[in-house]
Design a protein around this motif. Structure first.
Motif, mmCIF file in Angstrom:
data_model
loop_
_atom_site.group_PDB
_atom_site.id
_atom_site.type_symbol
_atom_site.label_atom_id
_atom_site.label_comp_id
_atom_site.label_asym_id
_atom_site.label_seq_id
_atom_site.Cartn_x
_atom_site.Cartn_y
_atom_site.Cartn_z
ATOM 1 N N ALA A 166 43.035 -9.646 12.563
ATOM 2 C CA ALA A 166 43.336 -11.089 13.085
ATOM 3 C C ALA A 166 45.055 -10.735 14.272
ATOM 4 C CB ALA A 166 44.082 -11.328 12.243
ATOM 5 N N PRO A 167 44.791 -11.581 15.254
ATOM 6 C CA PRO A 167 45.701 -11.707 16.109
ATOM 7 C C PRO A 167 47.058 -12.924 15.912
ATOM 8 C CG PRO A 167 43.907 -13.160 17.133
ATOM 9 C CD PRO A 167 43.797 -12.321 16.077
ATOM 10 N N TRP A 168 47.925 -12.350 15.826
ATOM 11 C CA TRP A 168 49.285 -13.663 16.221
ATOM 12 C C TRP A 168 49.462 -14.477 16.999
ATOM 13 C CZ3 TRP A 168 53.546 -14.596 18.993
ATOM 14 C CH2 TRP A 168 55.509 -15.335 17.904
ATOM 15 N N PRO A 169 49.514 -16.057 16.142
ATOM 16 C CA PRO A 169 49.000 -16.807 16.759
ATOM 17 C C PRO A 169 49.877 -17.497 17.327
ATOM 18 C CG PRO A 169 49.603 -16.996 14.194
ATOM 19 C CD PRO A 169 49.630 -15.809 14.470
ATOM 20 N N PHE A 170 50.015 -16.844 18.592
ATOM 21 C CA PHE A 170 51.756 -17.431 19.484
ATOM 22 C C PHE A 170 51.682 -18.718 19.700
ATOM 23 C CE2 PHE A 170 48.190 -15.688 22.210
ATOM 24 C CZ PHE A 170 48.194 -16.926 23.343
ATOM 25 N N GLU A 171 50.642 -19.457 20.201
ATOM 26 C CA GLU A 171 50.307 -20.564 20.618
ATOM 27 C C GLU A 171 50.531 -21.240 19.094
ATOM 28 O OE1 GLU A 171 47.594 -22.596 23.647
ATOM 29 O OE2 GLU A 171 46.331 -21.368 22.675
ATOM 30 N N ASP A 172 50.443 -21.133 18.202
ATOM 31 C CA ASP A 172 50.321 -22.062 16.455
ATOM 32 C C ASP A 172 51.758 -21.560 16.996
ATOM 33 O OD1 ASP A 172 48.821 -24.029 14.476
ATOM 34 O OD2 ASP A 172 50.160 -22.303 13.617
ATOM 35 N N GLU A 173 52.118 -20.717 16.552
ATOM 36 C CA GLU A 173 53.372 -20.263 16.415
ATOM 37 C C GLU A 173 54.836 -21.040 17.282
ATOM 38 O OE1 GLU A 173 55.412 -17.671 14.220
ATOM 39 O OE2 GLU A 173 53.667 -17.399 13.229
ATOM 40 N N PHE A 174 54.578 -21.450 18.591
ATOM 41 C CA PHE A 174 55.678 -21.774 19.891
ATOM 42 C C PHE A 174 55.216 -23.398 19.137
ATOM 43 C CE2 PHE A 174 54.556 -17.664 22.229
ATOM 44 C CZ PHE A 174 55.659 -17.178 21.947
ATOM 45 N N ARG A 175 54.209 -23.857 18.793
ATOM 46 C CA ARG A 175 54.166 -24.811 18.791
ATOM 47 C C ARG A 175 54.880 -25.856 17.477
ATOM 48 N NH1 ARG A 175 48.596 -25.040 21.204
ATOM 49 N NH2 ARG A 175 47.896 -24.639 19.309
ATOM 50 N N VAL A 176 54.813 -24.891 16.466
ATOM 51 C CA VAL A 176 55.042 -25.495 14.796
ATOM 52 C C VAL A 176 57.184 -24.853 15.465
ATOM 53 C CG1 VAL A 176 55.327 -24.399 12.252
ATOM 54 C CG2 VAL A 176 53.081 -25.017 13.441
ATOM 55 N N GLY A 177 56.861 -23.471 15.657
ATOM 56 C CA GLY A 177 58.734 -23.114 15.953
ATOM 57 C C GLY A 177 58.922 -22.326 14.819
ATOM 58 N N CYS A 178 60.221 -21.800 15.519
ATOM 59 C CA CYS A 178 60.627 -20.613 14.467
ATOM 60 C C CYS A 178 61.786 -21.619 12.765
ATOM 61 C CB CYS A 178 62.121 -19.600 15.527
ATOM 62 S SG CYS A 178 63.200 -20.582 16.104
ATOM 63 N N THR A 179 62.197 -22.281 13.626
ATOM 64 C CA THR A 179 62.673 -23.274 12.728
ATOM 65 C C THR A 179 61.870 -23.549 11.005
ATOM 66 O OG1 THR A 179 64.311 -24.042 13.568
ATOM 67 C CG2 THR A 179 64.883 -24.524 11.527
ATOM 68 N N LEU A 180 60.574 -24.286 11.578
ATOM 69 C CA LEU A 180 59.907 -24.076 10.179
ATOM 70 C C LEU A 180 58.969 -22.784 9.710
ATOM 71 C CD1 LEU A 180 58.496 -27.414 10.948
ATOM 72 C CD2 LEU A 180 59.427 -26.995 8.947
ATOM 73 N N GLU A 181 59.565 -22.098 10.262
ATOM 74 C CA GLU A 181 58.374 -20.680 10.516
ATOM 75 C C GLU A 181 59.733 -19.828 9.687
ATOM 76 O OE1 GLU A 181 55.894 -19.646 10.298
ATOM 77 O OE2 GLU A 181 54.831 -21.448 11.809
ATOM 78 N N HIS A 182 60.646 -19.981 9.805
ATOM 79 C CA HIS A 182 61.528 -18.805 9.564
ATOM 80 C C HIS A 182 63.208 -19.225 8.611
ATOM 81 C CE1 HIS A 182 60.517 -15.769 13.285
ATOM 82 N NE2 HIS A 182 59.613 -16.298 12.226
#
Length: 378
Positions: free
Chosen positions: A174-190
Motif C-alpha cells: 500500500a502506498p502512502w496516501p499523500f493526497e489524502d494526507e495533505f488534504r486532511v492535514g497534519c493536525t488532524l493526523e498527528h
C-alpha cells in the motif's frame, strides 16, 4: 468473553492497515474474522499477504463478526462518518482511526448513536495506553516534578512535501496516501499523539486559542489542502497551560516538556511506546538556576504491554486500543478511548486545525474526565 471470542473485523486495507496487522500479531488471542475494502485489488493483496479472509461486501463482513467483537475502521478520514454510522447501526462496537469524524457535529451524532444502541465507539490514537505515556502520567500523579505549571509539546515532522513519499510503501504494497494526507492535514493526523496524553492526565480542555495556516503551496496532488502548520494554547479545566505545535514544515521534533515546580519531565519520541521518560530536577549552582545536566530516567516496575519493532518512523503497537476495548466489552465497562473522551479529542483537534488566523479563543462544548491509568501503571 472467552479468549477465542476476541474478534475484530477490518474495513480499509490502506497504508495504516499493515501497521495494525503487525501489531495484532502481538495479541495472539485476537482473531481477524474478515476484511473488506472497496478496492478489490488492494483487498486481495492485503489478504494474501496476511493470510486473511476477504468478505464480499461490507454487509457480509459485519455479519461475520460476533456482537462482542470490534470493527476496526481504517478507511480514509472522509469515509469515517459513513462507515462508523453503518457499523453502529448494524449493532457493532467500533474502533476508528483518527479522526472520529471530520466535523464536531458528525462526531456528536456518532457518539449519540453509539450511546443510544448501548455500543462503544472509540478513537485512535492508542499510544496514550503505551508505556511512555503511562510512565509520564505516573510521574505526574506522583508529583515527581512537583505541580505541573506548563507543557511545551512539538509534533513537527520535517519538510514532508519534499520527502520521497512516493517511495513509501507498506509490506503488503500500500502506498502512502499523500493526497489524502495533505488534504486532511497534519493536525488532524498527528495532534492526537500528544493531545490524547494531555486529556488522559488532566481531563477536559476549557478553551483553545490557536492559529493554523498552509505555508507550503503547490503540494503534490489535488487540493484544496489543509493547514500544514498549527500552534495552539490549551487551557484545561484542571491542568497546566499547554502549547502544542504541529507541522510538516519544521525539522523533525517530537519533544515534550512538562515543567513543574521542582523540575522538568521530558519525552522526545511521541511515536515510540518505549521512549525514554526523564526527570531533571531544578537546582542552583552559585548564582545560576538550571535543570540537572544528567536527568534521571523513570521506569514503570514490572511488565507493561507487548511491543512491536520499528517500522518507518514509528515504534508503536497500534493494537493496544482494540485490545483494551475488547477487554472493556468483556468486563462490561467503558473503554478508556471511547465515549466523551473520543468526542472531546475530536472537538479539540478540529478547533486547532480550523483556527485559521482570526478565530481567537474557542470555548469547547464537550469535555471528558481524566483517564484511568492502565493496571500496570497505577
Amino acid at each position: 468473553m472467552r479468549d477465542q471470542d476476541k474478534s475484530v473485523a477490518i474495513i480499509g486495507c490502506g497504508f495504516v492497515a499493515d501497521l495494525y496487522m503487525r501489531s495484532l500479531q502481538t495479541f495472539p488471542d485476537i482473531r481477524v474474522t474478515g476484511v473488506w475494502d472497496h478496492d478489490a485489488a488492494r483487498l486481495a493483496a492485503f489478504c494474501a499477504h496476511w493470510g486473511l479472509s476477504a468478505a464480499p461486501d461490507q454487509t457480509a463482513l459485519l455479519d461475520m463478526l460476533p456482537k462482542d467483537g470490534v470493527v476496526l475502521n481504517l478507511t480514509n478520514p472522509g469515509a469515517h462518518f459513513e462507515v462508523n454510522s453503518a457499523c453502529l447501526n448494524a449493532g457493532h462496537h467500533v474502533y476508528c482511526e483518527k479522526p472520529l469524524a471530520m466535523t464536531v457535529a458528525e462526531a456528536k451524532t456518532l457518539t449519540d448513536l453509539a450511546a443510544s444502541k448501548g455500543l462503544q465507539l472509540a478513537s485512535a490514537p492508542c499510544s496514550v495506553l503505551g508505556e511512555a505515556a503511562q510512565t509520564l502520567g505516573q510521574a505526574i500523579r506522583n508529583g515527581t516534578a512537583g505541580t505541573p505549571r506548563a507543557i511545551y509539546a512539538e509534533l513537527d515532522d520535517g519538510f514532508v512535501p519534499q520527502a520521497p513519499f512516493r517511495k513509501w510503501m507498506t509490506e503488503s504494497g500500500a502506498p502512502w496516501p499523500f493526497e489524502d494526507e495533505f488534504r486532511v492535514g497534519c493536525t488532524l493526523e498527528h495532534a492526537g499523539y500528544y493531545l490524547s496524553w494531555f486529556l488522559a492526565w488532566f481531563g477536559g480542555v476549557r478553551s483553545v486559542t490557536a492559529a493554523s495556516a498552509e505555508v507550503i503551496p503547490d503540494k503534490a496532488g489535488t487540493g484544496p489542502f489543509a493547514p500544514d502548520l498549527s500552534v495552539a494554547t490549551l487551557f484545561f479545566e484542571n491542568g497546566p497551560v499547554t502549547r502544542l505545535t504541529c507541522s510538516i514544515v519544521a525539522p523533525h521534533d517530537h519533544g515534550l516538556k512538562v515543567i513543574g515546580d521542582n523540575g522538568v519531565l521530558t519525552c522526545n519520541a511521541a511515536w515510540d511506546n518505549s521512549a525514554k521518560i526523564r526527570y531533571a530536577r531544578r537546582m542552583t549552582v552559585r548564582r545560576k538556576l538550571l535543570e540537572h545536566p544528567f536527568p534521571k530516567r523513570l521506569r514503570i516496575a514490572g511488565e507493561t504491554h507487548p511491543k512491536t519493532g520499528r517500522w518507518g518512523a514509528a515504534s508503536m503497537n497500534f493494537a493496544l486500543g482494540p485490545a483494551e476495548m475488547l477487554d472493556a466489552i468483556a468486563e462490561d465497562r467503558p473503554s478508556r478511548l471511547s465515549g466523551n473522551y473520543a468526542l472531546h479529542l475530536t472537538e479539540v483537534t478540529l478547533a486547532i486545525q480550523n483556527a485559521g488566523d482570526d478565530t481567537g479563543a474557542q470555548k469547547m462544548t464537550t469535555t471528558c474526565q481524566p483517564m484511568e491509568p492502565m493496571p500496570w501503571a497505577t
